[in-house]
Write a protein that holds these residues in place. Structure first.
Motif, PDB file in Angstrom:
ATOM      1  N   GLN A  72       0.853  -1.196   0.000  1.00  0.00           N
ATOM      2  CA  GLN A  72       0.000   0.000   0.000  1.00  0.00           C
ATOM      3  C   GLN A  72       0.882   1.237   0.000  1.00  0.00           C
ATOM      4  O   GLN A  72       1.722   1.402   0.892  1.00  0.00           O
ATOM      5  CB  GLN A  72      -0.884  -0.011   1.253  1.00  0.00           C
ATOM      6  CG  GLN A  72      -1.801   1.184   1.366  1.00  0.00           C
ATOM      7  CD  GLN A  72      -2.694   1.087   2.611  1.00  0.00           C
ATOM      8  OE1 GLN A  72      -2.655   0.095   3.337  1.00  0.00           O
ATOM      9  NE2 GLN A  72      -3.470   2.120   2.846  1.00  0.00           N
ATOM     10  N   GLN A  73       0.716   2.078  -1.021  1.00  0.00           N
ATOM     11  CA  GLN A  73       1.549   3.277  -1.137  1.00  0.00           C
ATOM     12  C   GLN A  73       0.673   4.521  -1.226  1.00  0.00           C
ATOM     13  O   GLN A  73      -0.149   4.636  -2.138  1.00  0.00           O
ATOM     14  CB  GLN A  73       2.408   3.167  -2.409  1.00  0.00           C
ATOM     15  CG  GLN A  73       3.251   4.380  -2.728  1.00  0.00           C
ATOM     16  CD  GLN A  73       4.387   4.567  -1.742  1.00  0.00           C
ATOM     17  OE1 GLN A  73       4.170   5.000  -0.615  1.00  0.00           O
ATOM     18  NE2 GLN A  73       5.586   4.247  -2.157  1.00  0.00           N
ATOM     19  N   PRO A  74       0.813   5.474  -0.305  1.00  0.00           N
ATOM     20  CA  PRO A  74       0.061   6.720  -0.460  1.00  0.00           C
ATOM     21  C   PRO A  74       0.583   7.498  -1.667  1.00  0.00           C
ATOM     22  O   PRO A  74       1.804   7.571  -1.860  1.00  0.00           O
ATOM     23  CB  PRO A  74       0.343   7.490   0.834  1.00  0.00           C
ATOM     24  CG  PRO A  74       1.347   6.715   1.584  1.00  0.00           C
ATOM     25  CD  PRO A  74       1.701   5.476   0.838  1.00  0.00           C
ATOM     26  N   SER A  75      -0.309   8.032  -2.484  1.00  0.00           N
ATOM     27  CA  SER A  75       0.133   8.828  -3.627  1.00  0.00           C
ATOM     28  C   SER A  75      -0.974   9.800  -4.024  1.00  0.00           C
ATOM     29  O   SER A  75      -1.857  10.105  -3.213  1.00  0.00           O
ATOM     30  CB  SER A  75       0.533   7.915  -4.790  1.00  0.00           C
ATOM     31  OG  SER A  75       1.308   8.644  -5.720  1.00  0.00           O
ATOM     32  N   VAL A  76      -0.928  10.256  -5.267  1.00  0.00           N
ATOM     33  CA  VAL A  76      -1.883  11.262  -5.740  1.00  0.00           C
ATOM     34  C   VAL A  76      -2.431  10.802  -7.084  1.00  0.00           C
ATOM     35  O   VAL A  76      -1.666  10.333  -7.936  1.00  0.00           O
ATOM     36  CB  VAL A  76      -1.179  12.631  -5.913  1.00  0.00           C
ATOM     37  CG1 VAL A  76      -2.159  13.686  -6.392  1.00  0.00           C
ATOM     38  CG2 VAL A  76      -0.525  13.064  -4.619  1.00  0.00           C
ATOM     39  N   CYS A  77      -3.747  10.932  -7.292  1.00  0.00           N
ATOM     40  CA  CYS A  77      -4.343  10.584  -8.585  1.00  0.00           C
ATOM     41  C   CYS A  77      -3.846  11.575  -9.642  1.00  0.00           C
ATOM     42  O   CYS A  77      -3.724  12.768  -9.379  1.00  0.00           O
ATOM     43  CB  CYS A  77      -5.867  10.630  -8.500  1.00  0.00           C
ATOM     44  SG  CYS A  77      -6.655  10.374 -10.104  1.00  0.00           S
ATOM     45  N   VAL A  86      -4.702   9.364  -2.820  1.00  0.00           N
ATOM     46  CA  VAL A  86      -5.115   7.964  -2.980  1.00  0.00           C
ATOM     47  C   VAL A  86      -4.122   7.039  -2.291  1.00  0.00           C
ATOM     48  O   VAL A  86      -2.984   7.423  -2.003  1.00  0.00           O
ATOM     49  CB  VAL A  86      -5.194   7.566  -4.483  1.00  0.00           C
ATOM     50  CG1 VAL A  86      -6.262   8.357  -5.201  1.00  0.00           C
ATOM     51  CG2 VAL A  86      -3.845   7.730  -5.184  1.00  0.00           C
ATOM     52  N   ASP A  87      -4.574   5.812  -2.047  1.00  0.00           N
ATOM     53  CA  ASP A  87      -3.674   4.721  -1.690  1.00  0.00           C
ATOM     54  C   ASP A  87      -3.639   3.784  -2.882  1.00  0.00           C
ATOM     55  O   ASP A  87      -4.694   3.407  -3.409  1.00  0.00           O
ATOM     56  CB  ASP A  87      -4.193   3.969  -0.457  1.00  0.00           C
ATOM     57  CG  ASP A  87      -3.836   4.703   0.830  1.00  0.00           C
ATOM     58  OD1 ASP A  87      -2.694   5.183   0.930  1.00  0.00           O
ATOM     59  OD2 ASP A  87      -4.701   4.802   1.717  1.00  0.00           O
TER      60      ASP A  87
END
Ligand code: SF4
Ligand code: SF4
Length: 373
Positions: A72-77, A86-87
């Motif tokens: 699971q990586q937190p990021s951005v759409c 987003v995750d």
């Protein structure tokens, strides 16, 4: 289903579409969709996220993998200029699902289905995974040293007649280095736009379907408004293009421009029509492989974190640009890492001063009022 009615309230209060309701009463109560109104609005995927017991599931993800097997990586759409947090859930080099991550300054708790399922389009693309050079109608593979040397030589031989094209699909760091690469004309391809949708809850899907138009405009340099005119007026004979990576129909004006250039260098992760017209293709990273910062349309800089490993011999786009710049100016100190690019970016553009991945954290920093402060 425990009949908490979260999903019903979501369609009433957040999407405003009211497809779901509690059917019957007492022991026979159940959640149902109106007969003439299936649950297919663009925020529908959120009901699977908010259902507390897993009674509502995404057909896109169900039976694909066990959640505990995924990273699971937190990021951005990156599918519009809102930049929802987003995750990203992935395993090895495959993404299995995206879920919304809370950021009250951007997307609240939700995301739309354009972004949620958008990652599938990268599964079938024709990837570029090594440097290529045109040989008649086909391409020959090059090693990186050769590709960088040939690229720098073409630009030098053009003696200031190379134009650069930034991309609102690339990070601030890549656009910044492109802007610093040399003097001359800067442009970009026509923007990709869709329908702007505003929901009663305040959630918004932007008409600008690129993630970083604001960042590109802020830090690339002055973008020519009428690029075809400028290219003609200044006798430009070469183009260095940061490719959007999106297949698009180029109009005749652009086809003519590409045809009359002595050389076209395209930095791209995909064999788009633009890459197919190039003399040299330099393989960069796909959206979920990139690391850097992007600025949403409200001026919030966010940390784009990589969720997938790099494919083949591709390199981070900022690194490719730094290598070409070093080849063109051997006296220049090499860029060690992306943090150094961010530091230099902050020195040139005060709004971006002092940014670091550590300071951006998981929710980003707003540029609004930063310079004055
Ligand atoms: S389907 Fe899920 S969210 Fe909807 S009422 Fe039942 S438990 Fe609650
Ligand atoms: S609103 Fe835009 S940024 Fe947010 S999930 Fe949808 S496409 Fe992605």
């Amino acid at each position: 289903c425990i009949l908490c009615s979260r999903c019903v309230r979501f369609t009433q209060e957040i999407s405003g579409t009211s497809e779901l309701f509690v059917e019957a009463r007492g022991y026979n109560s159940k959640i149902a969709a109106l007969e003439d109104r299936p649950l297919d609005n663009l925020l529908a995927g959120n009901v699977a996220d908010i259902c507390p017991v897993g009674a509502l599931l995404s057909t896109d993800y169900i039976h694909k993998n066990r959640i505990w097997n995924l990273d699971q990586q937190p990021s951005v759409c990156q599918d519009c200029s809102v930049g929802c947090n987003v995750d990203v859930f992935s395993r090895k080099n495959q993404i299995f699902r995206l879920t919304a991550r809370e950021n009250q300054d951007v997307n609240g708790y939700f995301m739309c289905d354009i972004g949620r399922y958008g990652f599938h389009r990268f599964e079938e693309i024709d990837r570029v995974v090594q440097p290529l050079m045109r040989n008649g109608e086909t391409f020959d593979a090059l090693d990186w040293d050769e590709a960088i040397q040939k690229t720098a030589k073409l630009i030098e031989q053009a003696k200031g007649k190379t134009a650069r094209m930034g991309s609102p699909f690339h990070t601030n760091e890549s656009n910044f280095l492109l802007g610093q690469m040399m003097a001359g004309i800067l442009g970009s391809l026509p923007p990709i736009r869709g329908e702007e949708i505003n929901y009663p809850s305040g959630f918004r899907i932007s008409a600008d379907r690129s993630p970083n138009l604001r960042g590109m405009t802020d830090i690339c340099g002055e973008i020519a408004e009428d690029l075809p005119f400028e290219l003609n007026a200044r006798n430009i004979c070469g183009l260095y293009i940061l490719d959007d990576g999106v297949d698009r129909d180029l109009d005749n004006t652009w086809k003519d421009i590409l045809a009359r250039m002595d050389f076209v260098i395209v930095q791209s992760y995909a064999m788009t029509d633009l890459a197919k017209s190039a003399h040299i293709v330099l393989p960069g990273l796909a959206p979920f492989e990139r690391e850097g910062t992007i600025t949403n349309d409200q001026g919030r800089v966010q940390w784009l974190r990589p969720s997938l490993p790099i494919q083949g011999e591709a390199k981070p786009d900022w690194e490719i640009l730094a290598l070409v710049m070093k080849e063109m100016d051997p006296g220049k100190l090499p860029m060690q890492d992306i943090s150094q690019v961010m530091k230099e970016m902050g020195e040139k553009f005060p709004d971006y001063k002092g940014l670091s991945f550590f300071r951006l954290g998981s929710t980003g920093i707003s540029l609004n009022g930063r310079h004055e402060a």
